[in-house]
Design a protein around this motif. Structure first.
Motif, PDB file in Angstrom:
ATOM      1  N   GLN A  22       0.644  -1.377   0.199  1.00  0.00           N
ATOM      2  CA  GLN A  22      -0.041   0.299   0.060  1.00  0.00           C
ATOM      3  C   GLN A  22       1.340   1.336   0.066  1.00  0.00           C
ATOM      4  O   GLN A  22       1.334   1.495  -1.245  1.00  0.00           O
ATOM      5  CB  GLN A  22      -1.119   0.105   1.241  1.00  0.00           C
ATOM      6  CG  GLN A  22      -2.265  -1.051   0.853  1.00  0.00           C
ATOM      7  CD  GLN A  22      -2.818  -0.610   2.128  1.00  0.00           C
ATOM      8  OE1 GLN A  22      -3.241  -0.140   2.418  1.00  0.00           O
ATOM      9  NE2 GLN A  22      -3.603  -1.996   1.766  1.00  0.00           N
TER      10      GLN A  22
ATOM     11  N   ARG B  83       1.561  -1.232   8.575  1.00  0.00           N
ATOM     12  CA  ARG B  83       1.027  -1.208   9.699  1.00  0.00           C
ATOM     13  C   ARG B  83      -0.341  -0.328   8.424  1.00  0.00           C
ATOM     14  O   ARG B  83      -1.649  -0.132   9.053  1.00  0.00           O
ATOM     15  CB  ARG B  83       0.989   0.560  10.007  1.00  0.00           C
ATOM     16  CG  ARG B  83       2.149   0.628  10.964  1.00  0.00           C
ATOM     17  CD  ARG B  83       0.994  -0.085  12.008  1.00  0.00           C
ATOM     18  NE  ARG B  83       0.267   1.399  12.867  1.00  0.00           N
ATOM     19  CZ  ARG B  83      -0.492   0.796  13.836  1.00  0.00           C
ATOM     20  NH1 ARG B  83      -0.580  -0.027  14.301  1.00  0.00           N
ATOM     21  NH2 ARG B  83      -1.007   1.686  14.399  1.00  0.00           N
ATOM     22  N   CYS B  84      -0.547  -0.733   7.032  1.00  0.00           N
ATOM     23  CA  CYS B  84      -1.243  -0.797   6.076  1.00  0.00           C
ATOM     24  C   CYS B  84      -2.219  -1.774   5.871  1.00  0.00           C
ATOM     25  O   CYS B  84      -3.413  -1.531   5.913  1.00  0.00           O
ATOM     26  CB  CYS B  84      -0.533  -0.342   4.405  1.00  0.00           C
ATOM     27  SG  CYS B  84      -0.268   1.681   4.590  1.00  0.00           S
ATOM     28  N   THR B  85      -1.507  -2.960   5.607  1.00  0.00           N
ATOM     29  CA  THR B  85      -3.205  -4.429   5.197  1.00  0.00           C
ATOM     30  C   THR B  85      -3.212  -5.062   5.612  1.00  0.00           C
ATOM     31  O   THR B  85      -4.155  -6.066   5.117  1.00  0.00           O
ATOM     32  CB  THR B  85      -1.240  -4.563   4.342  1.00  0.00           C
ATOM     33  OG1 THR B  85      -0.542  -5.164   5.161  1.00  0.00           O
ATOM     34  CG2 THR B  85      -0.577  -3.924   2.717  1.00  0.00           C
ATOM     35  N   GLY B  86      -2.685  -5.067   6.792  1.00  0.00           N
ATOM     36  CA  GLY B  86      -3.383  -6.037   7.883  1.00  0.00           C
ATOM     37  C   GLY B  86      -2.586  -7.252   7.382  1.00  0.00           C
ATOM     38  O   GLY B  86      -3.343  -8.056   7.944  1.00  0.00           O
ATOM     39  N   TYR B  87      -1.819  -7.612   6.537  1.00  0.00           N
ATOM     40  CA  TYR B  87      -0.469  -8.149   6.332  1.00  0.00           C
ATOM     41  C   TYR B  87      -1.381  -9.584   5.277  1.00  0.00           C
ATOM     42  O   TYR B  87      -0.481 -10.681   4.625  1.00  0.00           O
ATOM     43  CB  TYR B  87      -0.541  -9.364   7.320  1.00  0.00           C
ATOM     44  CG  TYR B  87       0.810  -8.323   8.977  1.00  0.00           C
ATOM     45  CD1 TYR B  87       1.674  -8.143   8.670  1.00  0.00           C
ATOM     46  CD2 TYR B  87      -0.041  -7.989   9.668  1.00  0.00           C
ATOM     47  CE1 TYR B  87       2.540  -7.051   8.906  1.00  0.00           C
ATOM     48  CE2 TYR B  87       0.393  -7.344  10.607  1.00  0.00           C
ATOM     49  CZ  TYR B  87       1.434  -7.299  10.321  1.00  0.00           C
ATOM     50  OH  TYR B  87       2.467  -6.371  11.409  1.00  0.00           O
TER      51      TYR B  87
ATOM     52  N   ARG C 295       2.821  -9.642  22.623  1.00  0.00           N
ATOM     53  CA  ARG C 295       2.843  -9.694  21.351  1.00  0.00           C
ATOM     54  C   ARG C 295       3.799 -11.816  20.855  1.00  0.00           C
ATOM     55  O   ARG C 295       4.104 -11.781  21.750  1.00  0.00           O
ATOM     56  CB  ARG C 295       3.506  -9.041  20.446  1.00  0.00           C
ATOM     57  CG  ARG C 295       2.786  -7.730  20.763  1.00  0.00           C
ATOM     58  CD  ARG C 295       3.073  -6.718  19.495  1.00  0.00           C
ATOM     59  NE  ARG C 295       4.206  -6.213  19.708  1.00  0.00           N
ATOM     60  CZ  ARG C 295       4.921  -5.153  19.195  1.00  0.00           C
ATOM     61  NH1 ARG C 295       4.558  -4.766  18.216  1.00  0.00           N
ATOM     62  NH2 ARG C 295       5.950  -5.057  20.139  1.00  0.00           N
TER      63      ARG C 295
ATOM     64  N   GLY D 127      -6.887  -3.569   5.913  1.00  0.00           N
ATOM     65  CA  GLY D 127      -5.659  -2.735   6.580  1.00  0.00           C
ATOM     66  C   GLY D 127      -6.534  -1.971   7.739  1.00  0.00           C
ATOM     67  O   GLY D 127      -5.887  -1.733   9.046  1.00  0.00           O
TER      68      GLY D 127
ATOM     69  N   TYR E 298      -7.200  -3.761  10.710  1.00  0.00           N
ATOM     70  CA  TYR E 298      -5.772  -4.156  11.463  1.00  0.00           C
ATOM     71  C   TYR E 298      -5.524  -3.216  12.602  1.00  0.00           C
ATOM     72  O   TYR E 298      -5.367  -4.149  13.397  1.00  0.00           O
ATOM     73  CB  TYR E 298      -4.838  -4.029  10.846  1.00  0.00           C
ATOM     74  CG  TYR E 298      -3.749  -3.811  11.271  1.00  0.00           C
ATOM     75  CD1 TYR E 298      -2.938  -5.572  11.593  1.00  0.00           C
ATOM     76  CD2 TYR E 298      -2.832  -2.722  11.193  1.00  0.00           C
ATOM     77  CE1 TYR E 298      -1.652  -5.293  12.356  1.00  0.00           C
ATOM     78  CE2 TYR E 298      -1.622  -2.914  11.935  1.00  0.00           C
ATOM     79  CZ  TYR E 298      -0.864  -3.909  11.846  1.00  0.00           C
ATOM     80  OH  TYR E 298       0.373  -4.394  13.046  1.00  0.00           O
ATOM     81  N   MET E 299      -6.109  -2.283  11.534  1.00  0.00           N
ATOM     82  CA  MET E 299      -5.782  -0.774  13.163  1.00  0.00           C
ATOM     83  C   MET E 299      -6.693  -0.994  13.840  1.00  0.00           C
ATOM     84  O   MET E 299      -6.789  -0.160  15.452  1.00  0.00           O
ATOM     85  CB  MET E 299      -5.505   0.232  12.242  1.00  0.00           C
ATOM     86  CG  MET E 299      -4.683   2.075  12.837  1.00  0.00           C
ATOM     87  SD  MET E 299      -4.636   3.429  10.841  1.00  0.00           S
ATOM     88  CE  MET E 299      -3.350   2.127  10.945  1.00  0.00           C
TER      89      MET E 299
ATOM     90  N   PRO F  98      -0.054  -4.753  16.477  1.00  0.00           N
ATOM     91  CA  PRO F  98       0.262  -6.095  16.390  1.00  0.00           C
ATOM     92  C   PRO F  98       0.918  -6.333  14.759  1.00  0.00           C
ATOM     93  O   PRO F  98       1.489  -5.514  13.972  1.00  0.00           O
ATOM     94  CB  PRO F  98      -2.033  -6.896  15.800  1.00  0.00           C
ATOM     95  CG  PRO F  98      -1.895  -4.878  16.235  1.00  0.00           C
ATOM     96  CD  PRO F  98      -0.776  -3.972  16.365  1.00  0.00           C
TER      97      PRO F  98
END
Lengths: 173, 330, 824
Positions: free
Chosen positions: A102, A139-143, B225, C667, C670-671, C702
């Motif tokens: 991203q 931090r963007c994609t949620g993996y 974590r 995303g 996730y945040m 995370p």
């Protein structure tokens, strides 16, 4: 006042290089500032985010904590060394197709970590991918798109004709 | 970008050469192995050696010979030793729970055993520490965790150390005065500043693990974590089973050791917990007694992640779970 | 006329829009060749470092930089008096100085700036600057600020250390409560957290002796930075050029003008050399502008069937040391309660405190995740009290599409019912809710978010977004727009929309964005405004180009202009598609006949319906909707919560780029998950109010091992105001995650965690309380009395109102531009 520069020779992305730099510099700094390879990024410089990952003798390491001087005679691979000529590496291709990049800032690190993973393990399961990438923050994609891209690239590298799934690109029905 | 201060970097090829280099450098010299602990500290100006001597080129420290492990094996290498995954699972497991896969490709066994004690008043940049007028571990006079205390309460945060102490590993040290072997349990001080009995000019060369011989050990780690984080509690539990007839064991515990990480400035052995297990089968009652015994002396302070009272409560839970795992593995 | 493809057309009419497309910048990003701000380097470049205050609240008595200036390699040192003109993102809170002028207001507040030949020398110089401070009592949080009006952190604001106090009432809520079957009150708290973009902020300034300043910066709002630079440096705006480099993540954290941007600009002007700064991770925590810690009290009256009779909502925000977007943030904590479920009478009281911490501001969801958390947990409790399934509760009494709310927000398309049905079916809600074994649970929550704010940040009647288009005789098209690529895909949105209208491939389009010299103004990448606003501007520019080209191609094709169609890089007669020419030939015809082919487009949102002071925050051209189900595992022995899976449905109106929509939704989850479980800005109130954990290690983001599986449903309910019907998707899907997790924890173990993040300690304490027969809850216990002003009373639309205040709101501050907007 500045220390006299030190000089090392090593293999960078398959080519021999020699470079001179202030002796307290990290590999990250040498790559970005003395070799102008700014594809390697940084997010903390303390080994706490994985953003500066490069491959050192094939293993993914944190270039912010590797001393440049410790790289004499060693083999370094950065994101600039992934593509074959003007062809994207299958991982790059899959990351681009799926939107696994991203903002693109952590992308070089993820690509290299994934490259090392697929070299060791051509058919990693989802949990193995998660473990291997657990030292790289995004931090963007949620993996999720990253996992899917690694799986897609792995399949293609195994010679399979793989395409992204509909769910991945458009969601579930 | 946070940068290293300037220093001289030396890469000796032999132990003797390394020790000599350190002697030349004096108190302003430091050894470095993987660099994952020292370099961040240097960037935050915790340590500012004028000379840094790398141990990574010393073949002796990269050797693996039976149960004797060179301390410059990386944590990745250590957790991948196939025989260890069988016989010294707790060691391999602790190694693979350290930080991240990337850091484990760099960080070494020796580095983790000698890991600087941690505290969130200390693990901060120079500028941050200036805002609290520093602390006694570096540049200041007070321990902010316990301001009336004469000592520093930084926390032992190694994953491998509690296991090494629990299983009774021995460490071989080489220094200018020659060499010595110390039991892991006598390698640490309960002091956040002076946390090692190792002298600064000594090199931790190898770790001698006990041969697999009727004992078993586990390591449990508590952290926020599944990656990156140091332990806020580590539980290493070791038991030696009572020998019975032939290959059979009686099922009773002959000896035990419970060692906690993340609750003191050293890996804290809890003899009361071990005593609660001796001569018993690992029944629920014995486990509960051991867990209660471990809970009492555990004294987490407000200098790591999580609330300290919860961390103390978790001692009981995780000692129980560690012992249940040992029981389940029989 | 060529056929217009506007929102109402079905997806079959679209060739490019809605497909899952590679982003136009994806290749550069995977190659590592994208230039982020810190990747830039100019000959003779100097490096800047900032000296920051070690005191949370102190008067600056004296600064002596003599020794620093004497250090070899140091070229200049700046202090507050060198940059005395204040700035700030909102016209109502111009309360920042590039370097503290008389006072430092948090640990980390910039006090001096150094330019030197290397970062090492600049860093060494910081220690040589002597600053004498006179410490003042610090205000550590919002409650401390309420109790201690003195010492005041700022000499402006509504009351003591309360920056802003808002009191709005839409109808008689007391009468509404009296008519209810059940009235419930709840107290909740949302801890502050930060954006944590992986890229640390960086900026590079270059000054030309002919009086021209260029600044490259990782900013989401080059237009506002442009204004701030011109103001503080007293330069003609025409002599200032701001280029927003591709942002390495932003999430709202790069949308204020920052000290470091102004300082490097001034240093470049002083030294005549380029000056770069790259913040350390710790300094990024000091820039902050993240989620406001917010204490909330909510009271709702409902009928037995779940119909709401009235709602009263109070919020108290911990704002940190400066205004930032805070006034808007405070209004946002009360604005969107009314857009999901029908609230006939509504009262909102909001307050923002100044405290001695890094300033809070807009983070993904700006001011709305906190009240949404409160509301959705509150609704879960109400549903239980009424004996209604929470999913059924939420399906009832939804706000109808194309309607007005009590606070005069105009809702357009509204796909929330479909979203709820999707996640309920997909998650197997009916088989799981209250039926899973102890320790496992499901929770549901809904939300809505704006697609761009109805009003600009500073008062003006000009467009919010502008696009210029250049069609080249070779068939190339370049689109110019001030919008800023922060990873969300805004450059691709421009290319896709222009390609759709002109029948081209998105990769035929060259995109030039975020450069104040080259591109028309777009206000910036914030408030989920870009796809809708630049998208509409791009449609207008492209349609104008299409019409112009069609007019000149028609004679050649011997077809009426209405039949001229653009597709497949061709321009042809729709009635006989084989009769056509290439797009390039068509451009040549137009260029020969009419001169160089260039068009413009722009977008200005319609005026809001509310006409009261405060009506400026909340109106949006379109509202997105989301519904979410979270599955959690709670370990009762430890209180540790794990979230294995989340189902999310999001009403995006229409996807412009389906793959990018998926990425934004995932995303956001996730945040939201990080905020729900572990992220928090923690300070040591008793130790000089230092940030406890300003690092990537201890601020818990995370990892792959905490991220849940996500099942995403994209609901497309096109909105008439969106380009092709599109609404936002980059922020809204975050909102329902924290309350869904909280509700799921209750389903799993029967304790209410009325506070985010839901940490193991809190769950453990609540479980202990439950064991002891106490209230099985962890959360705040009270809301302080505040000196509220007289309410502004506005009649809701169904009570005969016209959107104006009936009474109240007089004699206070001058019309708040950000809120009262262009109706003054």
């Amino acid at each position: 006042m500045p220390d006299p520069k030190a000089k090392i020779a090593f293999e960078l992305n398959g080519e021999p290089v020699e470079v001179a730099f202030a002796p307290h510099k990290t590999l990250l700094e040498v790559l970005r500032e003395d070799l102008a390879l700014t594809g390697t990024k940084h997010g903390c410089e303390l080994g706490e985010c994985g953003t500066c990952t490069v491959l050192l003798d094939g293993a993914p390491v944190l270039s912010c904590l590797v001393l440049g001087l410790a790289c004499e005679g060693r083999r370094v691979k950065t994101v600039e060394g992934l593509a074959q000529g003007s062809r994207l590496h299958p991982l790059q291709e899959a990351f681009a197709a799926l939107g696994a990049a991203q903002c693109g800032y952590c992308t070089p690190a993820f690509l290299l970590t994934a490259d090392a993973l697929l070299t060791d393990n051509p058919s990693p399961g989802r949990d193995e991918i998660k473990q291997a990438l657990s030292g790289n923050l995004c931090r963007c994609t949620g993996y999720i798109k990253i996992y899917e891209a690694v799986e897609l690239a792995a399949a293609r590298l195994r010679g399979e004709r793989a395409e992204p799934t509909r769910e991945s690109l458009y969601g579930s029905r | 970008m946070l940068r290293l201060p300037s220093f001289k970097y030396l890469q000796p090829r032999t132990l003797k050469e390394a020790v000599a280099m350190k002697a030349d450098a004096g108190p302003e010299g430091m050894y470095v192995a993987g660099g994952t602990d020292l370099y961040p500290n240097m960037k935050r100006r915790h340590q500012e050696p004028r000379t840094v001597i790398s141990l990574m080129g010393l073949k002796e420290l990269r050797k693996l010979d039976g149960w004797t492990v060179g301390t410059c094996l990386t944590l990745s290498e250590l957790s991948d030793v196939p025989t260890f995954r069988q016989s010294h699972r707790a060691v391999a497991h602790a190694a693979e729970l350290v930080s991240t896969p990337l850091l484990r490709n760099m960080g070494t066994l020796g580095g983790n055993l000698c890991l600087d004690t941690r505290c969130n008043y200390y693990d901060q940049t120079y500028e941050w520490r200036k805002a609290i007028d520093f602390c006694m571990k570096k540049d200041g006079h007070i321990c902010w965790v316990a301001p009336s205390s004469p000592r520093c309460w930084a926390v032992s945060s190694s994953d491998v150390a509690p296991v090494a102490v629990a299983i009774g590993a021995e460490f071989r040290l080489v220094g200018p005065q020659g060499e010595r072997v110390v039991p892991a349990g006598r390698f640490y001080h309960n002091d956040g500043i002076n946390y090692l009995t190792k002298q600064p000019d000594e090199i931790l060369v190898e770790v001698r693990l006990p041969a697999p011989d009727g004992w078993d050990a586990v390591y449990h780690k508590l952290r926020r974590r599944g990656s990156f984080d140091f332990p806020v509690l580590g539980v290493a539990a070791w038991v030696k089973w009572e020998p019975g007839n032939g290959n059979r064991e009686t099922g009773r515990v002959a000896e035990a050791r419970i060692v906690l990480g993340g609750v003191a400035s050293w890996p804290q052995e809890i003899p009361e917990a071990a005593a609660a297990l001796r001569g018993c089968e690992l029944g629920d009652d014995a486990i509960a007694r051991a867990a209660a015994a471990a809970y009492r002396p555990a004294k987490p302070l407000d200098n790591t992640d999580f609330d300290l009272s919860w961390r103390k409560q978790m001692t009981r839970v995780h000692v129980t779970r560690a012992l249940e795992e040992l029981r389940g593995r029989r | 006329m060529a056929r217009a493809k506007k929102a109402a057309d079905g997806p079959t009419a679209l060739r490019v829009v809605g497909k899952a497309l590679r982003k136009v910048d994806a290749t550069a990003k995977v190659l590592g060749v994208t230039k982020f701000a810190d990747d830039l380097s100019l000959p003779r470049m100097l490096y800047c470092k900032l000296l920051r205050s070690p005191h949370p609240h102190a008067r600056i008595v004296r600064i002596d930089a003599t020794r620093a200036l004497a250090l070899p390699g140091v070229k200049a040192v700046l202090t507050g008096k060198d940059l005395p003109i204040p700035f700030g993102i909102l016209p109502v809170s111009q309360d920042e100085h590039a370097l503290a002028l008389d006072k430092a207001r948090f640990v980390g507040d910039p006090v001096a700036g150094v330019a030197a030949v290397s970062e090492e020398v600049a860093t060494a110089a910081l220690d040589l600057i002597a600053v004498e401070y006179e410490p003042l009592r610090p205000i550590k949080d919002h409650l401390d600020a309420v109790e201690h009006p003195e010492p005041r952190i700022h000499d402006y604001g509504d009351h003591g250390n309360l920056h802003k106090l808002i009191n709005l009432e839409f109808g008689d809520v007391e009468a509404g409560f009296a008519a209810a079957d059940v009235v419930r009150e709840d107290l909740l708290f949302f801890e502050g957290n930060t954006h944590l973009p992986m890229e640390q902020h960086a900026a590079l300034a270059d000054w030309s002796p002919d009086g021209k300043l260029t600044l490259w910066s990782s900013t989401q709002t080059p237009h506002y930075v442009h204004r701030a630079l011109a103001k503080v440096l007293e330069l003609a705006p025409a002599r200032v050029r701001v280029i927003a480099t591709t942002n390495g993540g932003a999430f709202g954290g790069k949308s204020d003008p920052f000290s470091h941007e102004i300082v490097v600009a001034k240093l470049a002007m002083l030294t005549g050399r380029p000056v770069k700064i790259t913040l350390t991770r710790e300094e990024v925590f000091y820039c902050h502008r993240g989620r406001h810690p917010t204490l909330m009290w909510v009271k709702t009256g409902v009928k037995q069937d779940g119909a709401i009779t009235a709602m009263h909502f109070k919020s108290l925000l911990d704002g940190g040391g400066y205004g930032s977007y805070g006034v808007a943030s405070t209004y946002y904590t009360g604005a969107l309660q009314t857009v999901t479920h029908h609230v006939p009478r509504y009262k909102f009281q909001g307050a923002r405190a100044f405290t001695n911490k890094p300033p809070c501001g807009p983070k993904r969801g700006h001011g709305t995740p906190q009240p949404r958390f409160a509301l959705e947990v509150h609704f879960d409790k109400i549903a239980e009290q009424l004996g209604i399934d929470p999913a059924d509760f939420r399906l009832k009494h939804l706000v109808p599409p194309h309607s007005l709310t009590a606070n005069w927000l105009r809702v357009g398309s509204m796909g929330l019912a479909e979203c709820i049905r999707k996640v309920v079916a997909g998650s197997g809600w009916n088989e799981k809710y209250r039926k899973l074994p102890y320790g496992r649970g499901v929770g549901l929550a809904c939300s809505s978010y704006i697609t761009g704010a109805g009003l600009p940040i500073y008062w003006n009647a000009m467009p919010h977004s502008g696009v210029q288009l250049k069609c080249d005789r070779g068939g190339g098209v370049t689109v110019f727009c001030g919008s800023t690529e922060i990873g969300q895909g805004s450059d691709s949105v421009l290319a896709i929309i222009v390609a759709e209208v002109l029948g081209l491939d998105p990769f035929d389009i060259a995109v030039v964005s975020a450069d104040t010299d080259l591109t028309p103004v777009d206000l910036g990448s914030y408030s989920s405004r870009v796809t809708l606003m630049t998208g509409n501007a791009a449609i207008q520019a492209a349609e104008r180009a299409r019409d112009l080209i069609a007019r000149h191609a028609a004679p050649k094709l011997e077809a009426p202009v209405e039949r001229i169609t653009f597709a497949g890089r061709r321009v042809f007669d729709a009635a006989s598609p084989e009769r056509g020419i290439s797009f390039a030939e068509a451009v040549q015809l137009a260029e020969a006949a009419a001169g160089t082919v260039g068009t413009v487009g722009s977008y200005t949102p319609a005026a809001g319906a509310g006409k009261y002071r405060g009506a400026g925050v909340g109106p949006s051209p379109a509202y997105s909707y989301s519904a979410c189900v979270a599955l959690v595992d709670v370990d009762p022995a430890t209180g540790i919560v794990q979230v294995p899976k989340i189902w999310i449905a999001h009403d995006v109106g229409r996807s412009i780029n389906a793959a990018a929509v998926m990425g934004q939704i995932e995303g956001s989850i996730y945040m939201g998950l990080g905020e729900a479980l572990m992220e928090e800005m923690a300070y040591r109130g008793n130790r000089n109010v230092v940030h406890k954990i300003p690092s990537l290690l201890e601020y818990k983001s995370p990892t792959t091992l905490e991220m849940c599986d996500v099942v995403t449903y994209v609901v497309e309910d096109p909105d008439p105001n969106g380009p092709f019907g599109a609404k936002e998707c980059g922020q809204g899907p975050l909102l329902p995650v924290p309350p869904a997790v909280a509700n799921a924890v209750y389903d799993a173990v029967g304790v209410r965690i009325d506070e985010v993040p839901i940490t193991p300690e809190k769950v453990f304490k609540a479980l202990r309380r439950k064991e002891k027969g106490e209230e099985p809850r962890f959360g705040p216990l009270g809301f302080p009395d505040l000196p509220w002003p007289e309410p502004i009373r506005v009649a809701p639309p169904w009570e005969g109102g016209d959107g104006r205040a009936v009474e109240g709101g007089k004699g206070r501050e001058k019309a708040v531009e950000v809120t009262a907007g262009r109706r003054r």
